[in-house]
Design a protein around this motif. Structure first.
Motif, PDB file in Angstrom:
ATOM      1  N   THR A 110      -3.745 -10.784  11.736  1.00 57.02           N
ATOM      2  CA  THR A 110      -3.331 -11.935  11.171  1.00 57.02           C
ATOM      3  C   THR A 110      -1.828 -12.665  12.153  1.00 57.02           C
ATOM      4  O   THR A 110      -1.190 -13.130  12.207  1.00 57.02           O
ATOM      5  N   GLN A 123      -4.402 -12.160   2.263  1.00 55.82           N
ATOM      6  CA  GLN A 123      -3.390 -11.229   1.943  1.00 55.82           C
ATOM      7  C   GLN A 123      -2.602 -10.757   3.370  1.00 55.82           C
ATOM      8  O   GLN A 123      -2.863  -9.643   3.855  1.00 55.82           O
ATOM      9  N   PRO A 124      -2.357 -11.538   3.921  1.00 49.90           N
ATOM     10  CA  PRO A 124      -1.785 -10.555   5.240  1.00 49.90           C
ATOM     11  C   PRO A 124      -0.924  -9.589   5.338  1.00 49.90           C
ATOM     12  O   PRO A 124      -0.775  -8.631   6.477  1.00 49.90           O
ATOM     13  N   ARG A 125      -0.394 -10.102   4.369  1.00 56.90           N
ATOM     14  CA  ARG A 125       0.953  -8.119   4.912  1.00 56.90           C
ATOM     15  C   ARG A 125       0.519  -7.314   3.735  1.00 56.90           C
ATOM     16  O   ARG A 125       1.395  -6.376   4.228  1.00 56.90           O
ATOM     17  N   GLN A 126      -0.747  -7.412   3.046  1.00 59.13           N
ATOM     18  CA  GLN A 126      -1.008  -6.030   2.694  1.00 59.13           C
ATOM     19  C   GLN A 126      -1.384  -5.243   4.210  1.00 59.13           C
ATOM     20  O   GLN A 126      -1.831  -4.782   4.268  1.00 59.13           O
ATOM     21  N   ARG A 184      -1.160  -5.909   7.128  1.00 58.13           N
ATOM     22  CA  ARG A 184      -0.336  -5.428   7.866  1.00 58.13           C
ATOM     23  C   ARG A 184       0.537  -4.568   7.541  1.00 58.13           C
ATOM     24  O   ARG A 184       0.854  -3.585   8.196  1.00 58.13           O
ATOM     25  N   ARG A 185       0.388  -4.034   6.240  1.00 59.23           N
ATOM     26  CA  ARG A 185       1.016  -2.910   5.378  1.00 59.23           C
ATOM     27  C   ARG A 185       0.140  -1.372   6.046  1.00 59.23           C
ATOM     28  O   ARG A 185       0.564  -0.548   6.077  1.00 59.23           O
ATOM     29  N   HIS A 242      10.592  -0.306   9.971  1.00 60.96           N
ATOM     30  CA  HIS A 242       9.354  -0.456   9.511  1.00 60.96           C
ATOM     31  C   HIS A 242      10.667  -0.140   8.320  1.00 60.96           C
ATOM     32  O   HIS A 242       9.569  -0.159   6.262  1.00 60.96           O
ATOM     33  N   HIS A 243      11.331   0.037   7.935  1.00 62.92           N
ATOM     34  CA  HIS A 243      12.634  -0.070   6.681  1.00 62.92           C
ATOM     35  C   HIS A 243      11.950   1.539   6.548  1.00 62.92           C
ATOM     36  O   HIS A 243      12.637   1.297   5.298  1.00 62.92           O
TER      37      HIS A 243
END
Length: 312
Positions: free
Chosen positions: A51, A70-73, A75-76, A104-105
């Motif tokens: 991404t 769906q770039p956020r998904q 990256r996870r 990464h929180h």
């Protein structure tokens, strides 16, 4: 199920295509090698799949998610080790991993626990700053950082560039351990031996297109199975020797004047060896060495990329 899937993936810069319809299908829990000369499109493909770059056309999915929509998904579910170490050289290995965990929180306690686990797993007991680590250990620390969230898909973009053979072997062992635990790896590399050692399947990319795909053995078989190598004593008789080898093997012989090698593909290995030695003896050409071997991945690579994909 596919961990990475692309169909007709394209990327252009102005009128110049960097990717011209790349198709990939990477199975879960495997190592898939992406090979090609400089400028072939390997890094562009990785940047799109992670991404970092938007495609011009086609589609790409990673871990079942579309990289464009769906770039956020995506990256996870991924880890990325680039061509250069991304660790902070002033921090210790533990501090680096804890920092990545917090980015990464993860909470402080969770980040510390994960750092402990990864330090043990990757054999990173050194307590000093990262700048004191060897090149191989820094790359292992990079790998460990990419695994903070234990992503199912890991992208390795030329991970052992510049490392000595011992450090490279350490990285190979670490990659094999990750795959044995279920991680899927997409590997780009300039080292053909690395792909031969690690990859379950390989895609050869040239001029932005996949020109061949298969297991290392399947790709080697494209060059005709076994190879007969002969080292000729007199370099002035190389051309004559190549003619003899070509007639016996019923195919063209390759000549390397620097090493005085004549090489050709053979089907009946023992018969070809016997007939070539007999024919050279009759012609009075001295052979210093002779060997039967499988083609190397280097030869496959050069053959495929020099022919623009005609060997597909």
């Amino acid at each position: 199920m596919s961990a990475v899937l692309t169909r007709e993936l394209r990327k252009t810069y102005g009128e110049k295509p960097a990717l011209d319809g790349v198709d990939l299908d990477v199975g879960e829990g495997t190592v898939h090698g992406l090979l090609g000369p400089n400028g072939a499109g390997k890094s562009t493909t990785v940047r799109i799949l992670t991404t970092l770059l938007r495609p011009t056309g086609g589609r790409a999915e990673v871990a079942g998610f579309d990289v464009a929509t769906q770039p956020r998904q995506v990256r996870r579910h991924i880890g990325l080790v680039g061509q250069h170490a991304a660790v902070d050289e002033l921090l210790t290995g533990r501090q680096n991993l804890e920092l990545f965990g917090r980015l990464h929180h993860l909470g402080a306690a969770a980040a510390q626990a994960r750092a402990d686990e990864l330090l043990e797993r990757f054999g990173l007991a050194h307590k000093g700053p990262a700048k004191e680590l060897s090149g191989g250990m820094r790359r292992r620390l990079d790998l460990a950082a990419s695994m903070i969230l234990a992503p199912p898909v890991l992208f390795l973009d030329e991970p052992t560039t510049g490392l000595d053979p011992r450090s490279r072997a350490e990285i190979w062992r670490a990659v094999r351990d990750l795959v044995s635990d279920g991680t899927t790896v997409l590997l780009t590399t300039q080292y053909l031996e690395e792909a031969d050692q690690l990859a379950d399947r390989i895609s050869v990319i040239d001029a932005g297109r996949v020109v061949a795909e298969g297991t290392p053995d399947e790709l080697k078989a494209k060059l005709g199975g076994d190879r007969l190598d002969v080292v000729i004593h007199d370099p002035e008789r190389l051309a004559e020797a190549a003619g003899i080898v070509g007639r016996v093997t019923s195919g063209p012989a390759d000549v390397d004047r620097d090493t005085r090698h004549v090489s050709a593909a053979v089907s009946e290995r023992v018969q070809a060896l016997t007939e070539v030695l007999a024919a050279l003896s009759v012609a009075g050409i001295e052979a210093e060495d002779v060997a039967l071997r499988r083609p190397t991945l280097d030869e496959v690579f050069l053959n495929l990329t020099n022919t623009g994909g005609s060997a597909k």
